[in-house]
Design an enzyme around this catalytic site. Sequence first.
Site, PDB file in Angstrom:
ATOM      1  CB  SER A 117     -70.604  -0.612 -24.036  1.00  0.00           C
ATOM      2  OG  SER A 117     -70.109  -1.825 -24.565  1.00  0.00           O
ATOM      3  N   GLY A 173     -74.221  -2.552 -28.922  1.00  0.00           N
ATOM      4  CA  GLY A 173     -73.799  -3.493 -29.948  1.00  0.00           C
ATOM      5  C   GLY A 173     -72.300  -3.456 -30.184  1.00  0.00           C
ATOM      6  CD  GLU A 219     -82.421   0.162 -35.196  1.00  0.00           C
ATOM      7  OE1 GLU A 219     -82.225   0.153 -36.416  1.00  0.00           O
ATOM      8  OE2 GLU A 219     -81.675  -0.417 -34.377  1.00  0.00           O
TER       9      GLU A 219
END
EC number: 5.3.3.21
Length: 271
Positions: free
Chosen positions: A62, A64, A152
Site C-alpha cells: 500500500s 509508504g 518520483e
Amino acid sequence: MSSRVCYHINGPFFIIKLIDPKHLNSLTFEDFVYIALLLHKANDIDSVLFTVLQSSGKYFSSGGKFSAVNKLNDGDVTSEVEKVSKLVSAISSPNIFVANAFAIHKKVLVCCLNGPAIGLSASLVALCDIVYSQNDSVFLLFPFSNLGFVAEVGTSVTLTQKLGINSANEHMIFSTPVLFKELIGTIITKNYQLTNTETFNEKVLQDIKQNLEGLYPKSVLGMKELLHSEMKQKLIKAQAMETNGTLPFWASGEPFKRFKQLQEGNRRHKL
C-alpha cells in the site's frame, strides 16, 4: 534488516519478499533503502540470474507508511537551509539511491504482483523487467498529485515508455488507478488467475525454471543488458529531474499536510 522485508537465495533466484500483510505491506523509507541494498547484494552473486520481488497477503504494497512520512516533519527547524538540508537527506537521497539501484541492476528483475501496489511501491513494480499478476484484481496507483508532489523513482520514464504518453498523462495528472485491463500487455506480461498468493509465488518460480532449461546463463544477463540499455540511460537522467522537481513541493509542506489527512482518515486515494 527489516521486519517487513526479507530475502533468500534459491538457485538462480534472489528473492526479496514483503512480509507484513497485516499492514498491507506498507513500507518506511528505510525499507525502500533496504530493498535497494538487497539489489546491490544480488548483483554481486554470480549464480543469480533473476531478482524476484514477491509479497504476501492481498496487497503487494500500500506504499509508504503514513506515520513514517509524518515523522519527517517532526521537530523545529530554525532556518530555510536547515529545512531543505533535512529534506534532501530524508527524501531526495533515498529516492535517488533506490531509483539508481533499480536502473543499474544487472539481473533480470521479476515482480510477482499479487495485489494492488500504491505510490513508491507501484513505482518499483513499473521498474521491473517482467511482471506477472496473480489475478485480474491487481492495479497500480501513483497518487503523487493527490499527495501534493510530482513523479518520483523513475515514473516519469517508466509509465510513458510502458503505458504510452497519453495514458501516463491521465493517470499521473489525475492520480487515477491503472487497472488490470490496461496493465496486461503493457506492464504485466502474464496473468496466472490464482487465488492463493504463496501458490502464485511458487508457480512463477517453477515456470521460470522450466523456461530456463537449455538457455546459456550469460546470454540471459547479456540480453537484459542490451534490452535495458536505453531505458537505463533515461532513468539515470530522470533521477536528477524528478528529485529537483519534487523537492520544492516537500519544502512547501503540502505533502506532509496531506499525508497527515490520510493518516487521520480525512483524505482518500482515488481507488
